[in-house]
Write a protein that holds these residues in place. Structure first.
Motif, PDB file in Angstrom:
ATOM      1  N   THR A  26      30.890  37.627  28.101  1.00  0.00           N
ATOM      2  CA  THR A  26      30.973  36.977  29.405  1.00  0.00           C
ATOM      3  C   THR A  26      30.739  35.466  29.298  1.00  0.00           C
ATOM      4  O   THR A  26      30.272  34.953  28.272  1.00  0.00           O
ATOM      5  N   VAL A  40      35.386  36.563  29.049  1.00  0.00           N
ATOM      6  CA  VAL A  40      36.061  37.513  29.940  1.00  0.00           C
ATOM      7  C   VAL A  40      35.540  37.453  31.378  1.00  0.00           C
ATOM      8  O   VAL A  40      35.661  38.413  32.132  1.00  0.00           O
ATOM      9  N   GLY A  41      34.978  36.308  31.783  1.00  0.00           N
ATOM     10  CA  GLY A  41      34.485  36.173  33.144  1.00  0.00           C
ATOM     11  C   GLY A  41      32.990  36.434  33.231  1.00  0.00           C
ATOM     12  O   GLY A  41      32.281  36.442  32.228  1.00  0.00           O
ATOM     13  N   ASN A  45      31.796  39.834  37.763  1.00  0.00           N
ATOM     14  CA  ASN A  45      33.236  39.762  38.063  1.00  0.00           C
ATOM     15  C   ASN A  45      34.044  39.575  36.786  1.00  0.00           C
ATOM     16  O   ASN A  45      34.790  38.607  36.643  1.00  0.00           O
ATOM     17  N   PRO A  46      33.905  40.520  35.836  1.00  0.00           N
ATOM     18  CA  PRO A  46      34.684  40.395  34.595  1.00  0.00           C
ATOM     19  C   PRO A  46      36.174  40.562  34.865  1.00  0.00           C
ATOM     20  O   PRO A  46      36.584  41.252  35.799  1.00  0.00           O
ATOM     21  N   LYS A  47      36.967  39.926  34.040  1.00  0.00           N
ATOM     22  CA  LYS A  47      38.419  40.018  34.154  1.00  0.00           C
ATOM     23  C   LYS A  47      38.865  41.261  33.376  1.00  0.00           C
ATOM     24  O   LYS A  47      39.025  41.216  32.150  1.00  0.00           O
ATOM     25  N   ASP A  49      41.651  42.872  33.154  1.00  0.00           N
ATOM     26  CA  ASP A  49      42.916  42.782  32.412  1.00  0.00           C
ATOM     27  C   ASP A  49      42.740  42.051  31.095  1.00  0.00           C
ATOM     28  O   ASP A  49      43.364  42.402  30.077  1.00  0.00           O
ATOM     29  N   ARG A  50      41.887  41.047  31.082  1.00  0.00           N
ATOM     30  CA  ARG A  50      41.638  40.297  29.848  1.00  0.00           C
ATOM     31  C   ARG A  50      40.920  41.171  28.821  1.00  0.00           C
ATOM     32  O   ARG A  50      41.204  41.115  27.631  1.00  0.00           O
ATOM     33  N   ASP A  70      34.004  47.942  38.178  1.00  0.00           N
ATOM     34  CA  ASP A  70      34.602  47.286  37.009  1.00  0.00           C
ATOM     35  C   ASP A  70      34.570  48.211  35.798  1.00  0.00           C
ATOM     36  O   ASP A  70      35.543  48.300  35.034  1.00  0.00           O
TER      37      ASP A  70
END
Length: 239
Positions: A26, A40-41, A45-47, A49-50, A70
């Motif tokens: 993160t 990855v965010g 609020n991790p991304k 898709d990434r 998530d």
């Protein structure tokens, strides 16, 4: 192994034990300082898709720091997710062992053995002190029941006054915190960054200990030095 970590503590633990295994972490994963992986965010609020694009064998997470939707989205994408629960020091050692084994460690790393030894050798406090431990302001929030940081402080002779509260991080008005008349106020520098100019002024007649949030709330290699670092800060508050 290809591992993505969504928890700063676990990021540091995996990086220190298995260099090269981490492929993502993160934006809040600040240790080790030279960590070079895909970001990855945030923890909340991790991304997704990434993370999926990194094709990890495992994502390591925590039930408090990360959100269930998530983690469910990652599982739905076919990714294995290991979720930790850490609300006490013994639980931290157990979960660290589990995470590192899942990431490919053959046995406990030396730093983990040193951390367990450091905490097992703690002398009995000469006297116990009471404290309130704010973790946020605007609004004021403090440590409540069943927290890792609360257990750490208790082992150092500091009992926080909201340990039996119904909530883990209750909102408590400032006037009530002052009226509780603790022996001291413990002000960590995370998640809210309390400093000498931002925090102590709210408690003008109480000793305040400014402490390292990483040593108070992280479970990883920082646990080796935590008893010494936190002990010194707590003692300094009383002169």
């Amino acid at each position: 192994m290809r591992v993505v970590s969504l928890v700063p503590s676990l990021t540091e633990a995996v990086a220190a034990t298995l260099p090269g295994v981490l492929v993502g972490a993160t934006d809040w994963c600040s240790h080790p300082a030279d960590l070079d992986v895909v970001r990855v965010g945030g923890t909340k609020n991790p991304k997704v898709d990434r993370i999926v694009a990194l094709a990890p064998d495992l994502v390591v997470a925590n039930e408090e720091e990360n959100r269930a939707p998530d983690l469910d989205a990652l599982r739905a994408a076919g990714i294995e997710v290991l979720v930790t629960e850490v609300r006490s020091l013994p639980q931290a050692f157990t979960e660290l062992t589990r995470v590192l084994a899942a990431c490919g460690a053959a046995g406990p790393p030396r730093w983990l053995e040193e951390a367990e030894a450091a905490w097992s050798r703690l002398p009995e406090p000469a006297r116990r002190r009471t404290a309130v431990v704010p973790v946020w302001r605007r609004p004021w929030m403090v440590l409540g029941r069943d927290t890792f940081a609360g257990d750490v402080l208790a082992r150092l002779g500091v009992d926080h006054l909201y340990a039996d509260h119904d909530e883990r991080y209750p909102r408590v008005p400032l006037q009530e915190l002052r009226a509780a008349a603790p022996d001291l106020v413990v002000l960590p520098d995370e998640p809210y960054r309390f400093t000498a100019d931002d925090g102590p002024e709210a408690f003008p007649h109480l000793p305040c200990a400014l402490v390292s949030g990483r040593h108070l709330t992280w479970y990883g290699p920082s646990l080796v030095r935590a008893p010494r670092v936190l002990g010194a800060a707590l003692r300094a508050a009383h002169g």
